[in-house]
Design an enzyme around this catalytic site. Sequence first.
Site, PDB file in Angstrom:
ATOM      1  N   CYS A  71       0.842  -1.201   0.000  1.00  0.00           N
ATOM      2  CA  CYS A  71       0.000   0.000   0.000  1.00  0.00           C
ATOM      3  C   CYS A  71       0.878   1.252   0.000  1.00  0.00           C
ATOM      4  O   CYS A  71       1.816   1.369   0.790  1.00  0.00           O
ATOM      5  CB  CYS A  71      -0.910   0.010   1.226  1.00  0.00           C
ATOM      6  SG  CYS A  71      -1.914   1.514   1.379  1.00  0.00           S
ATOM      7  N   CYS A  77      -0.993   5.858   7.121  1.00  0.00           N
ATOM      8  CA  CYS A  77      -2.205   5.283   7.714  1.00  0.00           C
ATOM      9  C   CYS A  77      -1.903   4.652   9.060  1.00  0.00           C
ATOM     10  O   CYS A  77      -0.830   4.113   9.283  1.00  0.00           O
ATOM     11  CB  CYS A  77      -2.790   4.249   6.752  1.00  0.00           C
ATOM     12  SG  CYS A  77      -4.251   3.419   7.377  1.00  0.00           S
ATOM     13  N   CYS A  80      -1.915  -0.250   9.283  1.00  0.00           N
ATOM     14  CA  CYS A  80      -0.916  -1.301   9.020  1.00  0.00           C
ATOM     15  C   CYS A  80       0.460  -0.822   9.475  1.00  0.00           C
ATOM     16  O   CYS A  80       1.099  -0.043   8.775  1.00  0.00           O
ATOM     17  CB  CYS A  80      -0.873  -1.649   7.536  1.00  0.00           C
ATOM     18  SG  CYS A  80      -2.367  -2.427   6.925  1.00  0.00           S
ATOM     19  N   CYS A 159      -8.230  -0.408   0.030  1.00  0.00           N
ATOM     20  CA  CYS A 159      -7.432  -0.930   1.131  1.00  0.00           C
ATOM     21  C   CYS A 159      -7.171  -2.404   0.846  1.00  0.00           C
ATOM     22  O   CYS A 159      -8.104  -3.168   0.587  1.00  0.00           O
ATOM     23  CB  CYS A 159      -8.166  -0.777   2.459  1.00  0.00           C
ATOM     24  SG  CYS A 159      -7.347  -1.606   3.844  1.00  0.00           S
ATOM     25  N   GLN A 282     -16.086 -11.344  14.532  1.00  0.00           N
ATOM     26  CA  GLN A 282     -14.657 -11.290  14.221  1.00  0.00           C
ATOM     27  C   GLN A 282     -14.443 -10.894  12.759  1.00  0.00           C
ATOM     28  O   GLN A 282     -15.152 -11.374  11.863  1.00  0.00           O
ATOM     29  CB  GLN A 282     -14.006 -12.646  14.492  1.00  0.00           C
ATOM     30  CG  GLN A 282     -13.989 -13.053  15.958  1.00  0.00           C
ATOM     31  CD  GLN A 282     -12.882 -12.371  16.751  1.00  0.00           C
ATOM     32  OE1 GLN A 282     -12.200 -11.474  16.266  1.00  0.00           O
ATOM     33  NE2 GLN A 282     -12.696 -12.793  17.989  1.00  0.00           N
ATOM     34  N   TYR A 311     -18.588 -12.566  27.881  1.00  0.00           N
ATOM     35  CA  TYR A 311     -18.357 -11.610  26.790  1.00  0.00           C
ATOM     36  C   TYR A 311     -18.654 -12.309  25.449  1.00  0.00           C
ATOM     37  O   TYR A 311     -17.854 -12.321  24.537  1.00  0.00           O
ATOM     38  CB  TYR A 311     -16.918 -11.078  26.806  1.00  0.00           C
ATOM     39  CG  TYR A 311     -16.419 -10.673  28.184  1.00  0.00           C
ATOM     40  CD1 TYR A 311     -16.699  -9.403  28.699  1.00  0.00           C
ATOM     41  CD2 TYR A 311     -15.680 -11.551  28.965  1.00  0.00           C
ATOM     42  CE1 TYR A 311     -16.239  -9.031  29.962  1.00  0.00           C
ATOM     43  CE2 TYR A 311     -15.225 -11.186  30.225  1.00  0.00           C
ATOM     44  CZ  TYR A 311     -15.497  -9.932  30.718  1.00  0.00           C
ATOM     45  OH  TYR A 311     -15.054  -9.565  31.978  1.00  0.00           O
ATOM     46  N   GLU A 332     -23.402 -11.234  27.889  1.00  0.00           N
ATOM     47  CA  GLU A 332     -22.939 -10.098  27.078  1.00  0.00           C
ATOM     48  C   GLU A 332     -23.683  -8.843  27.544  1.00  0.00           C
ATOM     49  O   GLU A 332     -24.889  -8.899  27.830  1.00  0.00           O
ATOM     50  CB  GLU A 332     -23.214 -10.366  25.590  1.00  0.00           C
ATOM     51  CG  GLU A 332     -22.982  -9.204  24.658  1.00  0.00           C
ATOM     52  CD  GLU A 332     -21.552  -8.691  24.703  1.00  0.00           C
ATOM     53  OE1 GLU A 332     -21.383  -7.479  24.919  1.00  0.00           O
ATOM     54  OE2 GLU A 332     -20.610  -9.501  24.534  1.00  0.00           O
ATOM     55  N   ASP A 381     -13.754 -14.195  26.411  1.00  0.00           N
ATOM     56  CA  ASP A 381     -13.219 -13.479  25.250  1.00  0.00           C
ATOM     57  C   ASP A 381     -13.496 -11.993  25.472  1.00  0.00           C
ATOM     58  O   ASP A 381     -14.352 -11.395  24.811  1.00  0.00           O
ATOM     59  CB  ASP A 381     -13.879 -13.982  23.964  1.00  0.00           C
ATOM     60  CG  ASP A 381     -13.251 -13.380  22.713  1.00  0.00           C
ATOM     61  OD1 ASP A 381     -12.252 -12.648  22.840  1.00  0.00           O
ATOM     62  OD2 ASP A 381     -13.771 -13.630  21.615  1.00  0.00           O
ATOM     63  N   CYS A 408      -7.449 -10.426  22.829  1.00  0.00           N
ATOM     64  CA  CYS A 408      -6.941  -9.596  21.735  1.00  0.00           C
ATOM     65  C   CYS A 408      -5.843  -8.655  22.223  1.00  0.00           C
ATOM     66  O   CYS A 408      -5.350  -7.831  21.458  1.00  0.00           O
ATOM     67  CB  CYS A 408      -8.073  -8.804  21.085  1.00  0.00           C
ATOM     68  SG  CYS A 408      -8.986  -7.749  22.227  1.00  0.00           S
TER      69      CYS A 408
END
Length: 556
Positions: A71, A77, A80, A159, A282, A311, A332, A381, A408
């Site tokens: 890119c 940006c 990335c 993108c 996801q 979650y 949740e 999660d 994450c």
Amino acid sequence: MQKNDRIVLKIEDMGVDGEGIGKLDGFTFFVKDAVIGDTVDAKIMKMKKNYGYARLMEIVEPSTIRQEPRCAYARQCGGCQLQAMNYEAQLDFKARKIQNHLIRIGGLEGMEKPKIMGMEEPWRYRNKAQFPFGTDKDGRTVTGFYAARSHTIIPCTECWLGVEENQTILEKILAHMEKYRIPAYDESTGKGVLRHVLIRKGFATGEIMVCLVLNGRKLKAVDELSASFQEIPGMTSIMISVNTKNTNVIMGTELIPVWGQGYITDCIRDVRYQISPLSFYQVNPVQTEKLYETALEYAGLTGHETVWDLYCGIGTISLFLAKKAGKVYGVEIVPEAIEDAKRNAKINGIENVEFFVGKAEEVLPRMYEEEGIHADVIVVDPPRKGCDQAALETMVKMQPERIVYVSCDSATLARDLKYLCGEGYEVREVKGCDMFAWSVHVETVVMLSHKKPDSVINVKVEFGEGEGKVPLDNIAKRAAAYKPKERVTYKMIKEYIEAKYGFKVHTTYIAEVKRDLGLPMYDAPNAVEELKQPRKHPTAEKVDAIKDALKYFKVI
């Protein structure tokens, strides 16, 4: 060394945010866009007491792992951070990141570098993208992505992480806005019409959703724009999201259907999901299947277990687990997500699952203590901030055989693992999953099992005064000595500083000082992805006050 000095550095390491790290005369510099092994010419931008920041000016000698970014906007940006590094080296970087966090924050000495589940084709993998609209300095309407740490839009309709249909949709919107002179939303004035567009695609079904986020309820000639969208193969849902608030939150809560149904469908293995504009799902379906299969493997289900999924979102993991478990309970906080989860259970014919709306740290203790519902396996999660302390404490009280932790953010994961491993659990398996190729982010899945004693020794103890008895006062003193320290919150620090120094400090100032001191960082529950304006830095007086508060609360 002064600001604006040019220096030549050999990049010897990389930080958790992908910045290159090099040393000159024993002084450490962080250089964005440099990769390990590079020799770079850099300009000093900021100096601290023990380290500094420098801007990459030229690659003097490229690293063997350096590659040309695909890119053209990769350096500008904020999405990335690792396009200048080949993919194999990225996976190694992410494995080391997990390993370092688990050792340094989690206290898991001897932790080996985990395996990372990589992608065969790490491009065009995102099934969701949100594009802001704005106006450039020449008054032209633009869309693209925000530059790093700003709300300046980099004009770009393609993108390489998103699906090819994104570019077609964006160009149709720009042409429509020019034809009908529809103004983009202006954050500074609160005026304008189109704020963002959300695009989702089901990889298994090919179904596409477009959701226009408006500063109002109507868009001029929306039926004409809708008709042009319908020419795109797979178009299934066209919606309007109403967001009239001056906020960084992208989506509004009111949804208006324009054409088609209010959702798209997608499949992960043999489980089918309905996904609405507000659903959490996801973003990488190829890797999601690998991640969930690993979580299912770690859960070790045989068909009779009671499983809690905390979650749970729209029930993505819950329904996977329900295929192998006796009973699954999902929790949740977002009501719309729970409605989606119940609908997803129904369309898959899964009846051994039940969902609850609420905070995990409130629902789990109530159901355990008042309803007596136990757990053989708990799957979590959580968002980037990790698990709430009350949820962790209840998990320990319930003593499930296994805990499967999907994370994450490996830093908050490590923090929570340290607590769980101090309360009778041990880490048995760790694996990374590259859900976000070319970025610094990595998903981690961990299996913990409850430690069982090798043997049992019966000991008779008499309490009270006298020979051979244990004084109760001694027990109270030892209990006080081993009482866990209260978690120090930003609110406590701010109140301490205001009471002692007579001025207030912003949460971001405290975070900056903690970051400079190398302390673990946790996301705030109301954190936003981008800043409206460049972040200001605390004065020396406020830095000293914050450090004093951290010493007072024994953080440092």
